[in-house]
Scaffold this motif. Structure first.
Motif, PDB file in Angstrom:
ATOM      1  N   GLN A 124      63.350  -4.052 -72.649  1.00 38.05           N
ATOM      2  CA  GLN A 124      64.501  -4.312 -73.509  1.00 38.05           C
ATOM      3  C   GLN A 124      65.747  -4.627 -72.688  1.00 38.05           C
ATOM      4  O   GLN A 124      66.580  -5.416 -73.109  1.00 38.05           O
ATOM      5  CB  GLN A 124      64.756  -3.111 -74.427  1.00 38.05           C
ATOM      6  N   SER A 125      65.881  -4.019 -71.520  1.00 41.05           N
ATOM      7  CA  SER A 125      67.016  -4.318 -70.641  1.00 41.05           C
ATOM      8  C   SER A 125      66.639  -3.946 -69.220  1.00 41.05           C
ATOM      9  O   SER A 125      66.041  -2.890 -68.982  1.00 41.05           O
ATOM     10  CB  SER A 125      68.274  -3.557 -71.074  1.00 41.05           C
ATOM     11  N   LEU A 126      66.963  -4.830 -68.281  1.00 36.18           N
ATOM     12  CA  LEU A 126      66.746  -4.555 -66.866  1.00 36.18           C
ATOM     13  C   LEU A 126      67.804  -3.571 -66.361  1.00 36.18           C
ATOM     14  O   LEU A 126      68.867  -3.423 -66.969  1.00 36.18           O
ATOM     15  CB  LEU A 126      66.805  -5.853 -66.069  1.00 36.18           C
ATOM     16  N   PRO A 127      67.539  -2.870 -65.268  1.00 39.61           N
ATOM     17  CA  PRO A 127      68.532  -1.918 -64.753  1.00 39.61           C
ATOM     18  C   PRO A 127      69.876  -2.588 -64.512  1.00 39.61           C
ATOM     19  O   PRO A 127      69.971  -3.593 -63.815  1.00 39.61           O
ATOM     20  CB  PRO A 127      67.892  -1.426 -63.453  1.00 39.61           C
ATOM     21  N   GLY A 128      70.899  -2.027 -65.117  1.00 40.11           N
ATOM     22  CA  GLY A 128      72.247  -2.554 -65.000  1.00 40.11           C
ATOM     23  C   GLY A 128      73.249  -1.503 -65.444  1.00 40.11           C
ATOM     24  O   GLY A 128      72.894  -0.344 -65.711  1.00 40.11           O
ATOM     25  N   PRO A 129      74.530  -1.876 -65.559  1.00 39.38           N
ATOM     26  CA  PRO A 129      75.533  -0.914 -66.029  1.00 39.38           C
ATOM     27  C   PRO A 129      75.135  -0.337 -67.383  1.00 39.38           C
ATOM     28  O   PRO A 129      74.725  -1.078 -68.284  1.00 39.38           O
ATOM     29  CB  PRO A 129      76.811  -1.759 -66.123  1.00 39.38           C
ATOM     30  N   PRO A 130      75.218   0.980 -67.548  1.00 42.76           N
ATOM     31  CA  PRO A 130      74.765   1.592 -68.807  1.00 42.76           C
ATOM     32  C   PRO A 130      75.481   1.076 -70.040  1.00 42.76           C
ATOM     33  O   PRO A 130      74.906   1.059 -71.136  1.00 42.76           O
ATOM     34  CB  PRO A 130      75.029   3.087 -68.583  1.00 42.76           C
ATOM     35  N   GLY A 131      76.716   0.620 -69.894  1.00 38.64           N
ATOM     36  CA  GLY A 131      77.435   0.123 -71.055  1.00 38.64           C
ATOM     37  C   GLY A 131      76.878  -1.165 -71.606  1.00 38.64           C
ATOM     38  O   GLY A 131      77.160  -1.541 -72.743  1.00 38.64           O
ATOM     39  N   ASP A 132      76.022  -1.875 -70.811  1.00 36.75           N
ATOM     40  CA  ASP A 132      75.451  -3.147 -71.253  1.00 36.75           C
ATOM     41  C   ASP A 132      74.110  -2.974 -71.938  1.00 36.75           C
ATOM     42  O   ASP A 132      73.426  -3.953 -72.216  1.00 36.75           O
ATOM     43  CB  ASP A 132      75.276  -4.087 -70.049  1.00 36.75           C
ATOM     44  N   ARG A 133      73.667  -1.754 -72.214  1.00 36.22           N
ATOM     45  CA  ARG A 133      72.345  -1.525 -72.806  1.00 36.22           C
ATOM     46  C   ARG A 133      72.318  -2.050 -74.234  1.00 36.22           C
ATOM     47  O   ARG A 133      73.059  -1.589 -75.084  1.00 36.22           O
ATOM     48  CB  ARG A 133      72.018  -0.025 -72.797  1.00 36.22           C
ATOM     49  N   PRO A 134      71.438  -3.049 -74.528  1.00 39.13           N
ATOM     50  CA  PRO A 134      71.375  -3.593 -75.894  1.00 39.13           C
ATOM     51  C   PRO A 134      70.481  -2.745 -76.782  1.00 39.13           C
ATOM     52  O   PRO A 134      69.755  -1.866 -76.320  1.00 39.13           O
ATOM     53  CB  PRO A 134      70.756  -4.977 -75.670  1.00 39.13           C
ATOM     54  N   ASP A 135      70.533  -3.023 -78.082  1.00 41.78           N
ATOM     55  CA  ASP A 135      69.610  -2.377 -79.005  1.00 41.78           C
ATOM     56  C   ASP A 135      68.219  -2.962 -78.826  1.00 41.78           C
ATOM     57  O   ASP A 135      68.046  -4.097 -78.384  1.00 41.78           O
ATOM     58  CB  ASP A 135      70.075  -2.572 -80.458  1.00 41.78           C
ATOM     59  N   SER A 136      67.192  -2.193 -79.180  1.00 42.35           N
ATOM     60  CA  SER A 136      65.809  -2.635 -79.037  1.00 42.35           C
ATOM     61  C   SER A 136      65.560  -3.833 -79.950  1.00 42.35           C
ATOM     62  O   SER A 136      65.958  -3.840 -81.101  1.00 42.35           O
ATOM     63  CB  SER A 136      64.850  -1.494 -79.378  1.00 42.35           C
ATOM     64  N   GLN A 137      64.897  -4.848 -79.400  1.00 38.44           N
ATOM     65  CA  GLN A 137      64.563  -6.039 -80.161  1.00 38.44           C
ATOM     66  C   GLN A 137      63.095  -5.996 -80.548  1.00 38.44           C
ATOM     67  O   GLN A 137      62.700  -5.219 -81.385  1.00 38.44           O
ATOM     68  CB  GLN A 137      64.892  -7.286 -79.328  1.00 38.44           C
ATOM     69  N   ASN A 138      62.252  -6.784 -79.914  1.00 42.95           N
ATOM     70  CA  ASN A 138      60.826  -6.810 -80.235  1.00 42.95           C
ATOM     71  C   ASN A 138      60.125  -5.618 -79.591  1.00 42.95           C
ATOM     72  O   ASN A 138      60.214  -5.413 -78.380  1.00 42.95           O
ATOM     73  CB  ASN A 138      60.211  -8.118 -79.731  1.00 42.95           C
ATOM     74  N   ILE A 139      59.420  -4.824 -80.406  1.00 41.93           N
ATOM     75  CA  ILE A 139      58.688  -3.676 -79.868  1.00 41.93           C
ATOM     76  C   ILE A 139      57.194  -3.829 -80.098  1.00 41.93           C
ATOM     77  O   ILE A 139      56.414  -2.985 -79.663  1.00 41.93           O
ATOM     78  CB  ILE A 139      59.185  -2.351 -80.484  1.00 41.93           C
ATOM     79  N   GLY A 140      56.761  -4.910 -80.776  1.00 40.14           N
ATOM     80  CA  GLY A 140      55.345  -5.165 -80.972  1.00 40.14           C
ATOM     81  C   GLY A 140      54.724  -4.242 -81.999  1.00 40.14           C
ATOM     82  O   GLY A 140      55.401  -3.563 -82.784  1.00 40.14           O
ATOM     83  N   ALA A 141      53.383  -4.200 -81.995  1.00 43.80           N
ATOM     84  CA  ALA A 141      52.644  -3.353 -82.934  1.00 43.80           C
ATOM     85  C   ALA A 141      52.887  -1.887 -82.605  1.00 43.80           C
ATOM     86  O   ALA A 141      52.910  -1.488 -81.441  1.00 43.80           O
ATOM     87  CB  ALA A 141      51.154  -3.678 -82.858  1.00 43.80           C
ATOM     88  N   THR A 142      53.066  -1.081 -83.646  1.00 43.82           N
ATOM     89  CA  THR A 142      53.423   0.335 -83.462  1.00 43.82           C
ATOM     90  C   THR A 142      52.271   1.279 -83.762  1.00 43.82           C
ATOM     91  O   THR A 142      52.492   2.483 -83.885  1.00 43.82           O
ATOM     92  CB  THR A 142      54.624   0.688 -84.362  1.00 43.82           C
TER      93      THR A 142
END
Length: 1012
Positions: A124-142
């Motif tokens: 969902q997000s590569l290691p970076g500044p914590p403030g840039d963490r996006p919401d989860s997008q595609n999570i596939g079959a659950t």
């Protein structure tokens, strides 16, 4: 023996053993310098020795592979978040809140990455500044949990220049992979795994563990099904059972078909006796409904299913769009005692379980567009993997003329549907006119319909695409009308469509008509997809289409005011069809419409003419035994003999000296067989066949040849659930009832998604064979096995067939009633991680405890080697060229002194110029003196005088001129330039020159003596 790398300050040596050369060669160099450098002075000798030692040290250092080290200061935390369905919904929301709060505790050198995991893992997000963490997008079959995959992905995206931790937030109930194995990899990489267990427990839950049914059975046999239900509390409810979707009345005395049951705490086994009243695959499904919703938390695990294959007489499924086309064939099958079920294409089976009861499927003049892509793939797998039979009978909408070219089902046929290049047949030409698709997902559907139309054509046909757009807006060929070939270029053009909004159909059709008129094609068709908004074309243009016999088919989607009539009129005038799509539910039918209409250009695949008698191939086949004297046919679909596998053309027709086409072909495909009859089964092309005396025998023998062998009564199949795998055991007996050994097996497994896997059975006991299959996903897995037995004493061999199924109606996610915190603690302990707090303020995710800070290195051996070469050249210079270091120092001092003197002189000149400028300014600032008498007075400085402003009258100027008199200039006599006398050099005799050389030599010897 290898020595580990060492580092001295910021420099690291990967091969430090070479550093031992420094003291060894250093001692030898000092000893050797005592003699080799004895001719130099003291200072030069010392300098040369120091340079040599430096060269040795640098060369040894370069060989030791030096690296420049830089220790990282950043800390990265990669969070693996479990998003599977086993996590309660309210806890998933709390996890998101936790991550947002914990990100606020990060510092400048802290990084945060996120990976979601369910059945599959996604970054969902590569290691970076914590403030840039996006919401989860595609999570596939659950419906699964693959913590191992998520952790592996976390290790893969870990930054190289930062210390890394992995934090897993989950209930740790994994259904795929092995997290312990991945933890070993993390430990080897020195990456600790922190854990945050999500703790819960379902206290009131009724879960159906399994439905036990025999894998095989005989028609009319009485069997006992068993329903296994596990309940955490005492509960009551209703149990329902169905077979192939039809409910079974378990309690005739009750109003409902179900039966009331009382569950005790723990495991409950409920028997259900019944009689197997139908042959083929019988799918049983049991459902438990609690009386009180408080006694059950998860409704997803309240059902189970099982499949029993019931042996009986062969059964055939016949699919036909017109009852009259297949009536004679069905009558012949009934007379041959072959049970035949007739369905419309819209009623065709949707999955493998539904088609499995039939031993053969017959398609009578059915086009491909009546089936979805999944159904076409299912038919292919039915033959190849499940051992079923397939018969395709011709007509004007079958084989290539019915859009089956390049379809999955075409692979199962014993003939090729493409016409060979050597066969001279007219092409088809198709122009696709694409107007603005103003509808939901308009661009997507616009491209899909064009691709569907192109897929329905053969490589020899012609096609082009026209759209509106470009600079200034105009209609143009996005893809010129030309032979399709491999269709790659036209598909690229379709995927680049922009769907411009043209004002009129006049431009579209004007572009199309020119190339369409010139095209050398037997059938010409233009398909227009539009909302009908553009103005209609002119009557003159429409007449050109009529004269050229170019058909226009229109597809009106979400029409505008008056758009339907415009589109309908164009289609009606040229003999085309008109389709209307006005709601989103009909959008899925668009590709089928385009595929169907594109078949108009495939009429060239149909041969019709005078009656021609089929020719029987040499030797015939088993299915043609006893059959002779075939009647003639007047038409068929042109196909090509297949040479890429074991297929045989049984009957062929010769329509010219060059053209010989298959009429009847058969072949083996995987575990199954297929038959193709390219003429029809009605009174059009094969009318003489309907009154033929061997008509029933012909079709009976071919049907029985192609039908799958009935399930052998000598085989018994059982399955055993082993987590993500299922153990399949087959018991085989010979006709005498003894175990059958050394059978040769071929088998295939078709999963819920239609993917086929080859499987093989291994003998592990007398007459017993086993295999293990992956059954981790929810759904039904169909298996088919065929065997060959070794020949007996009489030389007779046996073969047989057996089918079985594995059912998983719900995912393993719903079997877990509480978390698995024990696994979480085990993984953390193994990798040196922690069980972090569920309080963001106390979690301290970016702690350095237990972390190994990575070191970034950069090779510097080349720079060290260059430095060594430079010093080596200096060593040569010191030994071969005499350098007076004292003289060099004195020269540098003199140079510095001259520079300072020149600088002082320059500054003095600047000061003098400044003083002169001040004097000039002072003079110009004084007022000019008045003129005395007739003269103008005396001006001390001419420049200053010019700077003084004054005014005189005309009378004063005239008087001044008279008193001054004439102006005379004394001539100047030029003076000759002095000639510089050349200074003569004193003559030096030979004796004086030799004397000077001797004096210079004595001075040099004195200097050498002083240095020593």
């Amino acid at each position: 023996m290898l020595i580990a790398s060492i580092h001295i300050g910021p420099v690291q040596f990967d091969q430090p053993v070479w550093l031992l050369l420094i003291p060894t060669l250093g001692v030898l160099t000092v000893w050797w310098a005592r003699s080799s450098l004895s001719g130099l002075g003291t200072t030069s000798r010392r300098m040369a020795l120091a340079i040599r030692l430096m060269v040795i040290m640098l060369l040894a250092g370069a060989i030791a592979q030096p690296q420049w080290r830089r220790e990282a200061k950043d800390i990265a935390v990669i969070v693996v978040v479990d998003q599977s369905e086993s996590i309660p919904v309210d806890l998933k929301a709390k996890i998101e809140d936790y991550l947002r709060d914990v990100a606020k505790t990060a510092k400048n050198n802290n990084l945060l990455g996120q990976i979601t995991v369910a059945r599959d893992a996604y970054v969902q997000s590569l290691p970076g500044p914590p403030g840039d963490r996006p919401d989860s997008q595609n999570i596939g079959a659950t419906d699964g949990t693959n913590l191992a995959g998520g952790t592996n992905l976390g290790l893969a995206v870990a930054p190289q220049n930062a210390a890394t931790r992995v934090l897993i937030i989950s209930d740790f109930n994994e259904t795929q992979g092995q997290l312990n194995s991945t933890a070993q990899s993390a430990r080897a990489a020195k990456v600790p795994i922190d854990v945050l267990p999500i703790k819960y427990r379902y206290k009131r839950e009724a879960m159906m563990e399994r439905l036990v049914a025999p894998a095989t059975g005989r028609l009319g046999e009485n069997v006992n099904l068993r329903v296994i239900i596990n309940s955490t509390v005492e509960a009551t409810g209703r149990l329902d059972l169905s077979v192939n979707g039809r409910p079974i009345d378990l309690d005739p005395d009750a109003a409902s078909t179900g039966v009331s049951v009382t569950l005790k705490e723990g495991t409950n086994a409920i028997p259900i006796p019944l009689t197997l009243s139908a042959s083929g695959a019988q799918k049983f499904e049991a459902t438990f409904t609690p009386d009180s919703r408080g006694d059950d938390t998860l409704v997803q695990n309240n059902r189970q299913s099982a499949v029993t294959f019931v042996t009986g007489q062969g059964k055939v499924l016949l699919i036909s769009g017109n009852e009259s086309e297949s009536a004679d064939l069905v009558r012949a099958m009934n007379q041959a005692k072959i049970e035949t079920e007739v369905r419309l294409p819209s009623e065709a089976p949707k999955d493998g379980v539904e088609i499995a009861p039939y031993d053969a499927v017959v398609l009578v003049n059915v086009p491909a567009w009546e089936f979805s892509q999944a159904q076409q793939e299912m038919l292919r797998s039915y033959v190849h993997d499940l051992g079923g039979g397939l018969v395709m009978i011709g007509g004007d909408q079958a084989f290539g003329a019915g859009g089956w070219i390049d379809s999955p089902t075409a692979d199962a046929l014993p003939v090729k549907l493409e016409v060979p290049d050597k066969r001279k047949m007219p092409k088809g030409a198709l122009a696709l006119v694409v107007h603005s698709c103003e509808m939901p997902q308009g661009n997507y559907w616009g491209k899909q319909v064009c691709l569907a139309a192109v897929d329905a054509l053969s490589p020899r046909d012609m096609a082009g695409v026209i759209e509106y757009g470009g600079l200034g807006g105009t209609e143009y060929w996005l893809h010129k009308l030309q032979d399709l070939g491999n269709k790659a270029s036209i598909k690229r053009a379709i995927n680049s469509l922009t769907f411009g909004d043209a004002p009129s159909f006049e431009g579209f059709l004007s572009v199309a008509i020119g190339d369409m008129e010139k095209a050398q094609a037997g059938q010409k068709l233009a398909i227009i997809i539009s909302d009908g908004d553009p103005s209609p074309p002119s009557p003159q243009l429409m007449q050109r289409f009529i004269d050229a016999k170019i058909i226009i088919t229109t597809v009106t989607v979400f029409p505008h005011m008056g758009g339907i009539s415009t589109m309908d009129n164009m289609a009606k005038a040229t003999g085309g069809n008109s389709y209307h799509v006005s709601n989103p539910g009909e959008l899925a039918q668009l590709p089928r419409i385009f595929m169907k209409e594109a078949q108009r250009v495939k009429r060239n695949l149909i041969w019709e003419g005078n009656p021609v008698t089929p020719r029987l191939s040499a030797g015939g086949t088993e299915a043609m035994r006893g059959i002779s004297g075939m009647p003639p046919v007047t038409g068929y679909i042109v196909t090509t003999e297949r040479e890429d596998r074991l297929c045989q053309v049984v009957l062929s027709v010769k329509t010219s000296d060059e053209d010989v086409d298959p009429l009847l072909a058969q072949g083996q495909y995987g575990l199954g067989k297929s038959v193709a009859f390219t003429s029809d089964a009605r009174a059009k092309w094969a009318s003489s066949w309907l009154g033929w005396g061997q008509y029933r025998q012909f079709w009976e023998q071919h049907m029985r040849w192609v039908m799958r062998p009935s399930t052998s009564t000598e085989l018994r199949v059982s399955t055993e659930d082993q987590g993500e795998r299922t153990r399949v055991v087959v018991e085989a007996f010979n006709p005498e009832g003894d175990p059958a050994d050394f059978l040769r097996w071929r088998g295939a497994l078709v999963g819920p998604e239609g993917k086929s896997t080859a499987i093989n059975l291994r003998q592990f006991a007398p007459g017993q064979y086993e295999t293990f299959v992956d059954s981790s996903g929810a759904g039904t897995y169909m298996m088919n096995f065929r065997y060959d037995a070794p020949a007996d004493e009489s030389g007779k061999s046996r073969e047989g067939n057996v089918q079985a199924a594995i059912t998983r109606p719900y995912a393993s996610e719903y079997r877990q009633l509480q978390d698995n915190s024990a696994l979480a603690e085990q993984v953390a302990k193994l990798t040196g991680g922690r069980v972090v707090s569920d309080s963001p303020a106390l979690a301290d995710l970016w702690s350095k405890d237990g972390l190994t800070m990575p070191v970034a290195t950069r090779p510097i051996w080349l720079s060290v080697a260059i430095a060594a070469i430079t010093l080596f050249l200096m060593d040569v210079a010191v030994r071969r060229v005499r350098i007076d270091f004292m003289a060099m120092a004195a020269f540098m001092r003199r140079g510095a002194s001259k520079s300072r003197s020149a600088g002082s002189q320059q500054m003095g000149s600047l000061r003098d110029a400044r003083e002169r400028a001040k004097e000039g300014l002072a003079v110009r600032s004084q007022p000019a003196k008045s003129a005395e008498g007739a003269g103008m007075g005396t001006v001390p400085n001419a420049k200053a005088a010019r700077a003084v402003k004054f005014e005189v009258s005309e009378e004063e100027l005239t008087a001044a001129r008279k008193s001054a008199g004439p102006i005379t200039v004394d001539p100047v006599t030029p003076q000759p330039m002095p000639v510089k006398e050349e200074k003569k050099k004193p003559e030096v005799s030979a004796e004086e020159g030799m004397s000077r050389l001797l004096k210079a030599k004595r001075r040099a010897q004195d200097d050498m003596t002083q240095d020593s």
